[in-house]
Scaffold this motif. Structure first.
Motif, PDB file in Angstrom:
ATOM      1  N   GLN A  59       4.985   0.108  37.551  1.00  0.00           N
ATOM      2  CA  GLN A  59       4.459  -1.179  37.997  1.00  0.00           C
ATOM      3  C   GLN A  59       2.951  -1.304  37.872  1.00  0.00           C
ATOM      4  OE1 GLN A  59       6.594  -3.179  41.068  1.00  0.00           O
ATOM      5  NE2 GLN A  59       7.847  -1.393  41.422  1.00  0.00           N
ATOM      6  N   ALA A  60       2.326  -0.292  37.265  1.00  0.00           N
ATOM      7  CA  ALA A  60       0.890  -0.428  37.016  1.00  0.00           C
ATOM      8  C   ALA A  60       0.686  -1.555  36.004  1.00  0.00           C
ATOM      9  CB  ALA A  60       0.344   0.876  36.452  1.00  0.00           C
ATOM     10  N   GLY A  61      -0.428  -2.228  36.087  1.00  0.00           N
ATOM     11  CA  GLY A  61      -0.655  -3.316  35.134  1.00  0.00           C
ATOM     12  C   GLY A  61      -2.024  -3.933  35.320  1.00  0.00           C
ATOM     13  N   GLY A  62      -2.217  -5.078  34.712  1.00  0.00           N
ATOM     14  CA  GLY A  62      -3.467  -5.805  34.862  1.00  0.00           C
ATOM     15  C   GLY A  62      -4.574  -5.268  33.967  1.00  0.00           C
ATOM     16  N   ALA A  63      -5.773  -5.795  34.183  1.00  0.00           N
ATOM     17  CA  ALA A  63      -6.916  -5.417  33.339  1.00  0.00           C
ATOM     18  C   ALA A  63      -7.249  -3.924  33.422  1.00  0.00           C
ATOM     19  CB  ALA A  63      -8.115  -6.265  33.712  1.00  0.00           C
ATOM     20  N   PRO A  64      -7.215  -3.292  34.619  1.00  0.00           N
ATOM     21  CA  PRO A  64      -7.497  -1.846  34.660  1.00  0.00           C
ATOM     22  C   PRO A  64      -6.532  -1.058  33.784  1.00  0.00           C
ATOM     23  CG  PRO A  64      -7.449  -2.730  36.886  1.00  0.00           C
ATOM     24  CD  PRO A  64      -6.975  -3.816  35.977  1.00  0.00           C
ATOM     25  N   PHE A  65      -5.278  -1.493  33.763  1.00  0.00           N
ATOM     26  CA  PHE A  65      -4.261  -0.811  32.947  1.00  0.00           C
ATOM     27  C   PHE A  65      -4.604  -0.938  31.461  1.00  0.00           C
ATOM     28  CE2 PHE A  65      -0.255  -1.081  30.541  1.00  0.00           C
ATOM     29  CZ  PHE A  65       0.290   0.158  30.837  1.00  0.00           C
ATOM     30  N   ARG A  66      -4.947  -2.166  31.051  1.00  0.00           N
ATOM     31  CA  ARG A  66      -5.244  -2.399  29.626  1.00  0.00           C
ATOM     32  C   ARG A  66      -6.477  -1.612  29.195  1.00  0.00           C
ATOM     33  NH1 ARG A  66      -3.881  -7.598  31.211  1.00  0.00           N
ATOM     34  NH2 ARG A  66      -6.037  -8.290  31.225  1.00  0.00           N
ATOM     35  N   LEU A  67      -7.517  -1.669  30.063  1.00  0.00           N
ATOM     36  CA  LEU A  67      -8.748  -0.951  29.724  1.00  0.00           C
ATOM     37  C   LEU A  67      -8.498   0.562  29.708  1.00  0.00           C
ATOM     38  CD1 LEU A  67     -12.290  -1.807  30.956  1.00  0.00           C
ATOM     39  CD2 LEU A  67     -11.559   0.556  30.903  1.00  0.00           C
ATOM     40  N   GLY A  68      -7.756   1.036  30.706  1.00  0.00           N
ATOM     41  CA  GLY A  68      -7.469   2.471  30.807  1.00  0.00           C
ATOM     42  C   GLY A  68      -6.704   2.973  29.592  1.00  0.00           C
ATOM     43  N   LEU A  69      -5.728   2.186  29.176  1.00  0.00           N
ATOM     44  CA  LEU A  69      -4.909   2.569  28.032  1.00  0.00           C
ATOM     45  C   LEU A  69      -5.740   2.587  26.749  1.00  0.00           C
ATOM     46  CD1 LEU A  69      -1.951   3.224  28.379  1.00  0.00           C
ATOM     47  CD2 LEU A  69      -1.380   0.994  27.443  1.00  0.00           C
ATOM     48  N   LEU A  70      -6.582   1.580  26.600  1.00  0.00           N
ATOM     49  CA  LEU A  70      -7.420   1.468  25.398  1.00  0.00           C
ATOM     50  C   LEU A  70      -8.388   2.649  25.309  1.00  0.00           C
ATOM     51  CD1 LEU A  70      -8.379  -0.259  22.986  1.00  0.00           C
ATOM     52  CD2 LEU A  70      -9.922  -1.444  24.543  1.00  0.00           C
ATOM     53  N   VAL A  71      -9.085   2.908  26.418  1.00  0.00           N
ATOM     54  CA  VAL A  71     -10.076   3.988  26.410  1.00  0.00           C
ATOM     55  C   VAL A  71      -9.379   5.349  26.321  1.00  0.00           C
ATOM     56  CG1 VAL A  71     -11.926   5.095  27.723  1.00  0.00           C
ATOM     57  CG2 VAL A  71     -11.784   2.614  27.641  1.00  0.00           C
TER      58      VAL A  71
ATOM     59  N   HIS B 283      -7.129  -1.625  43.630  1.00  0.00           N
ATOM     60  CA  HIS B 283      -7.627  -1.439  42.262  1.00  0.00           C
ATOM     61  C   HIS B 283      -7.584   0.035  41.870  1.00  0.00           C
ATOM     62  CE1 HIS B 283     -10.153  -5.391  42.388  1.00  0.00           C
ATOM     63  NE2 HIS B 283      -8.854  -5.571  42.501  1.00  0.00           N
ATOM     64  N   VAL B 284      -8.000   0.887  42.810  1.00  0.00           N
ATOM     65  CA  VAL B 284      -7.995   2.324  42.529  1.00  0.00           C
ATOM     66  C   VAL B 284      -6.560   2.786  42.243  1.00  0.00           C
ATOM     67  CG1 VAL B 284      -8.572   4.604  43.418  1.00  0.00           C
ATOM     68  CG2 VAL B 284      -9.977   2.650  44.030  1.00  0.00           C
ATOM     69  N   ALA B 285      -5.626   2.229  43.007  1.00  0.00           N
ATOM     70  CA  ALA B 285      -4.225   2.620  42.838  1.00  0.00           C
ATOM     71  C   ALA B 285      -3.750   2.313  41.423  1.00  0.00           C
ATOM     72  CB  ALA B 285      -3.349   1.889  43.843  1.00  0.00           C
ATOM     73  N   TYR B 286      -4.159   1.173  40.901  1.00  0.00           N
ATOM     74  CA  TYR B 286      -3.731   0.813  39.549  1.00  0.00           C
ATOM     75  C   TYR B 286      -4.391   1.730  38.521  1.00  0.00           C
ATOM     76  CZ  TYR B 286      -1.052  -3.142  41.071  1.00  0.00           C
ATOM     77  OH  TYR B 286      -0.074  -3.911  41.657  1.00  0.00           O
ATOM     78  N   ALA B 287      -5.652   2.080  38.771  1.00  0.00           N
ATOM     79  CA  ALA B 287      -6.347   3.002  37.864  1.00  0.00           C
ATOM     80  C   ALA B 287      -5.640   4.354  37.866  1.00  0.00           C
ATOM     81  CB  ALA B 287      -7.800   3.159  38.287  1.00  0.00           C
ATOM     82  N   ILE B 288      -5.293   4.842  39.059  1.00  0.00           N
ATOM     83  CA  ILE B 288      -4.627   6.151  39.172  1.00  0.00           C
ATOM     84  C   ILE B 288      -3.268   6.120  38.480  1.00  0.00           C
ATOM     85  CG2 ILE B 288      -3.503   7.702  40.830  1.00  0.00           C
ATOM     86  CD1 ILE B 288      -5.853   7.195  42.731  1.00  0.00           C
ATOM     87  N   ALA B 289      -2.528   5.047  38.698  1.00  0.00           N
ATOM     88  CA  ALA B 289      -1.195   4.945  38.075  1.00  0.00           C
ATOM     89  C   ALA B 289      -1.315   4.921  36.551  1.00  0.00           C
ATOM     90  CB  ALA B 289      -0.476   3.702  38.581  1.00  0.00           C
ATOM     91  N   THR B 290      -2.343   4.225  36.058  1.00  0.00           N
ATOM     92  CA  THR B 290      -2.549   4.166  34.608  1.00  0.00           C
ATOM     93  C   THR B 290      -2.858   5.551  34.048  1.00  0.00           C
ATOM     94  OG1 THR B 290      -3.455   1.948  34.855  1.00  0.00           O
ATOM     95  CG2 THR B 290      -3.955   3.080  32.789  1.00  0.00           C
ATOM     96  N   ILE B 291      -3.758   6.250  34.727  1.00  0.00           N
ATOM     97  CA  ILE B 291      -4.168   7.581  34.269  1.00  0.00           C
ATOM     98  C   ILE B 291      -2.982   8.547  34.292  1.00  0.00           C
ATOM     99  CG2 ILE B 291      -5.533   9.597  34.969  1.00  0.00           C
ATOM    100  CD1 ILE B 291      -7.584   7.373  35.996  1.00  0.00           C
ATOM    101  N   LEU B 292      -2.212   8.491  35.368  1.00  0.00           N
ATOM    102  CA  LEU B 292      -1.067   9.399  35.479  1.00  0.00           C
ATOM    103  C   LEU B 292      -0.015   9.084  34.426  1.00  0.00           C
ATOM    104  CD1 LEU B 292      -0.453   9.895  39.310  1.00  0.00           C
ATOM    105  CD2 LEU B 292      -1.317  11.538  37.651  1.00  0.00           C
TER     106      LEU B 292
END
Lengths: 148, 380
Positions: B348-360, B172-181
């Motif tokens: 390849q980041a995705g999922g709910a963390p990606f959507r939330l990260g992008l929105l915020v 999960h952290v990996a997806y959050a990091i990929a989204t942020i980056l």
């Protein structure tokens, strides 16, 4: 088709159950040796390499935490493999550290078949592990069986 | 899983090949490519690379690092070069410490009051927004806690600091990091365009990106991309005060979010050590912030001569050479940092963390810009 030396990727989650069950079936049917492999992903320091400002304690604390989580997953994989291969003589479970794609390719170089789920190791891995199956398809030097 | 940082001098021999590549790359960019871009004509247009695309040594440096990793090296930095690329972290920390020479205490207090007000408001509101959205998106508490800090303070560093304390799953952290980056890379390239189109001053631009860009490495790069000069009142000087305020907030935010996480847990986990604020400060407080403040202290005492702001005189020779040194150090560091941006991970980041990260992330980026535009008379 019978195989003498079978390698299967196991991650301890329900994702790898289908692949493991089929590998066991083939091994019993062909009196083959079966090697289960779990890979502790060593690419995490590289993955967080872009983070320049974390304190050393914070960075190492995170990497230790990831390592601990993966070691727990390795124990689950070992238990999953032991249960599935109960009573089999020629079944071995091994844990490796490295890039999962590179390790699986290297360990299956002399195998007759490599069996894996398309989603194996995603449970404890980085986003790019989504393309693990595609990498194996391109680069495996032995026949490859992929399960959902 | 070692971080592979055994100390600067022990690491230096193995780091040499990577360092040589980084240094040579930046020298080629600054000595040949930048002057060429400043005079070249393409399709009849004069200087299109600098005027239309706003390319400078910083953006070219990061793009070189990304190019090395993703194109030339096929997705991974070769073992022979990796230690040199890792040293880029040390270079940027050194650059930030030297950056303390841009400020006297009176200047930093003047900037800092605005920074603290804006940063505090954004940190608290972002945390609350993420906690609310985390529930709405059906994320578990640990993932929500990591995203709350990562999206409110400083991206990857906050995610790294928070994850163990709230038992977040590594994947999960990996997806959050990929989204942020991924979001950070995008904002790093588009912010200078937006800033120029809106005619933002360095102060306004620095305040905006210091608040609105998620990852602080990209705040640094975006500030230098807007204005490659290092000096008082530049976008870099403003954005870095914001940056330092965010970094100082890390241990406190980890403490607060950890309290929130454990307050909602029924059972105590085997690894569930609720850390005290003191131990979090020792473990997670980045030491370079102390170096930065020490540099501000020395500058305020006049240890490097005249800074050249309040007196109206030219800066001293020592201050001038420090600024030139910083430009080179940041240039080297950002080539290295670019080498750790992996397109395959971001793609390849995705999922709910990606959507939330992008929105915020997008909300924060836009709201920060609107606030700076609304209060632009205060940011001059």
């Amino acid at each position: 088709m019978r195989f003498g030396n079978i390698v299967v990727a196991v991650d301890g989650s329900e994702v790898s159950e289908g692949a493991l069950d089929h590998a066991v079936y083939l091994a019993v049917d062909g009196h083959a040796s079966l090697t289960g492999i779990f890979v502790v992903d060593s690419k995490w320091p590289d993955f967080i390499g872009n983070d320049w400002q974390s304190a050393r304690g914070a960075r190492q604390g995170f990497l230790d935490y990831v390592r601990w989580e993966q070691e727990e997953q390795a124990q689950l994989a070992r238990a999953q493999f032991s249960l599935a291969t109960h009573g089999m003589d020629r079944a071995v479970f091994t844990v490796h550290a490295g890039d999962p794609a590179s390790v699986l390719l290297a360990q299956s170089a002399n195998a007759d078949v490599l069996i894996a789920s398309r989603r194996v190791f995603q449970i404890s891995g980085r986003p790019s592990l989504k393309s693990l199956a595609a990498t194996l398809s391109k680069k495996a030097s032995c026949p490859l069986m992929l399960f959902p | 899983m070692s971080s592979g940082s055994p100390g600067f001098f022990r690491q230096l021999p193995s780091a040499l090949p990577g360092l040589v590549l980084i240094v040579v790359t930046m020298m080629i960019i600054r000595i040949w490519i930048e002057p060429w871009m400043a005079h070249t004509k393409i399709f009849g247009m004069s200087k299109p690379l600098t005027d239309a695309f706003h390319l400078n040594y910083i953006l070219l440096g990061i793009m070189s690092g990304m190019f090395y990793r993703n194109v030339i090296f096929g997705g991974r930095i070769p073992e022979m070069l990796v230690d040199g690329f890792r040293l880029s972290r040390l270079m940027i920390k050194t650059g930030i410490i030297l950056l303390g020479s841009l400020y006297t205490f009176s200047a930093i207090i003047k900037l800092g009051v605005t920074a603290i007000a804006l940063i505090s408001a954004f940190v608290v509101l972002t945390v609350l927004l993420v906690l609310w959205l985390g529930k709405a998106f059906g994320l578990d508490r640990s993932m929500t806690a990591v995203l709350a800090n990562a999206l409110s303070i400083c991206g990857v560093s906050a995610a790294v600091a928070t994850s163990p304390a709230v038992e977040a799953k590594a994947s999960h952290v990996a997806y959050a990091i990929a989204t942020i980056l991924g979001f950070g890379v995008l904002t790093m390239f588009i912010s200078p365009f937006i800033g120029r189109e809106l005619g933002l001053s360095s102060m306004q631009y620095g305040a905006w990106i210091g608040t609105g860009i998620l990852n602080t490495g990209q705040v640094l790069a975006s500030a230098l991309a807007y204005d490659p000069m290092v000096g008082p009142g530049t976008a870099l000087a403003v954005a870095e005060v914001w940056n330092v305020m965010r970094v100082i907030a890390i241990p406190f935010a980890v403490f607060a979010v950890t309290l929130w996480y454990w307050a909602g847990k029924d059972a105590v986990d085997s690894h569930g050590n609720k850390q005290s604020l003191g131990s979090l400060l020792v473990e997670k407080f980045p030491v370079f912030v102390i170096g930065f403040m020490a540099m501000v202290f020395l500058t305020s005492l006049g240890a490097f001569g005249d800074v050249g702001v309040e007196s109206g005189h030219s800066p001293s020779a020592a201050i001038m050479s420090l600024r030139v040194t910083m430009q080179w150090i940041f240039g080297f560091g950002l080539v290295g940092l670019g080498g750790f941006i992996d397109f395959d991970e971001l793609r390849q980041a995705g999922g709910a963390p990606f959507r939330l990260g992008l929105l915020v992330g997008a909300t924060k980026y836009i709201v920060a810009l609107l606030i700076v535009l609304l209060l632009r008379q205060y940011f001059v």
